[in-house]
Scaffold this active site. Structure first.
Site, PDB file in Angstrom:
ATOM      1  N   ASP A  89       0.666  -1.418  -0.025  1.00  0.00           N
ATOM      2  CA  ASP A  89      -0.137   0.144   0.155  1.00  0.00           C
ATOM      3  C   ASP A  89       0.989   1.305  -0.230  1.00  0.00           C
ATOM      4  O   ASP A  89       1.556   1.845   1.122  1.00  0.00           O
ATOM      5  CB  ASP A  89      -0.867  -0.034   1.155  1.00  0.00           C
ATOM      6  N   LYS A 151      -6.716   3.458  -3.302  1.00  0.00           N
ATOM      7  CA  LYS A 151      -7.115   3.312  -1.763  1.00  0.00           C
ATOM      8  C   LYS A 151      -7.339   4.770  -1.284  1.00  0.00           C
ATOM      9  O   LYS A 151      -6.607   5.560  -1.501  1.00  0.00           O
ATOM     10  CB  LYS A 151      -5.879   2.587  -1.008  1.00  0.00           C
ATOM     11  N   LYS A 180      -9.904  -0.014  -2.123  1.00  0.00           N
ATOM     12  CA  LYS A 180      -9.816  -0.201  -0.723  1.00  0.00           C
ATOM     13  C   LYS A 180     -10.103   1.074  -0.094  1.00  0.00           C
ATOM     14  O   LYS A 180      -9.728   2.325  -0.338  1.00  0.00           O
ATOM     15  CB  LYS A 180      -8.363  -0.469  -0.556  1.00  0.00           C
TER      16      LYS A 180
END
Length: 216
Positions: A89, A151, A180
């Site tokens: 991430d 995300k 996400k």
């Protein structure tokens, strides 16, 4: 499919101890969460704890500001890959996005993706710091750079995951990227609202409470 399978069970606070890491991993195995999301220094230990389970190991790159050099992010990603990381991430360079230096932002993402190959890359765009047009622009850049997920948030800046932001990202990327939702997700109703808006994964430190909510 239960809510647990959507959750990245997260421990990213700077004070995280070895005991807390082990507890996180044991919980992830018990509840069959999608992954544990841990700081890079904890990847190898998490991998060892979860080696006989289906739980993936996720870490953060350029976290939480995203303002490091691309070369630093690439090195960080390669080191985590060596330690057995499955998902990465990374935080975008937010200042460069606001400068509309789209070539830089795209290349920054693409370099990390190239470093990790077939492993999963989730790109944290930090929605709480962006205008809607910036959210759309960077979501498109994520597609162009071959990222796997867009995300929402680190949880360390202002703002949290919202249904409106997930819907906007979904309208931009369609079925060409996963999404996400992370930041401030603490109960089942909130998690399901985000999933219904288009989220494929939920990042949360409150995963057990969310699952408990589902089973009430």
């Amino acid at each position: 499919m239960g809510i647990a399978s959507y959750i990245d069970h997260t421990l990213l606070k700077p004070t995280a101890t070895a005991e807390e890491l082990k507890k996180l991993c044991m919980e992830a195995a018990e509840y069959s969460f999608a992954s544990v999301c841990v700081n890079p220094c904890n990847v190898a230990a998490a991998k060892d704890y979860l080696k006989d389970t289906s739980v993936k190991i996720c870490t953060v790159i350029g976290f939480p500001l995203g303002a490091g050099k691309t070369e630093t992010k690439v090195f960080e990603a390669k080191e985590a890959l060596k330690d057995g990381c499955d998902e990465f991430d990374m935080v975008i360079n937010i200042g460069k996005l606001k400068d509309k230096d789209y070539d830089f932002v795209r290349a920054d993402i693409a370099a990390v993706k190239e470093a990790i190959g077939e492993k999963t890359l989730k790109v944290i765009i930090e929605t709480g710091l962006l205008e809607d047009e910036e959210k759309v622009a960077v979501s498109k850049l994520c597609l162009e750079a071959k990222a796997d997920f867009v995300k929402t948030c680190t949880g360390f800046a202002k703002g949290s995951a919202t249904v409106e932001d997930i819907a906007l990202i979904k309208a931009t990327v369609g079925d060409n990227s996963f999404i996400k939702a992370s930041g401030g997700v603490r109960d089942y109703a909130s998690a399901m609202a985000l999933i219904n808006a288009g989220a494929n994964r939920i990042g949360a430190s409150a995963g057990i409470a969310i699952v408990a909510d589902e089973n009430k």
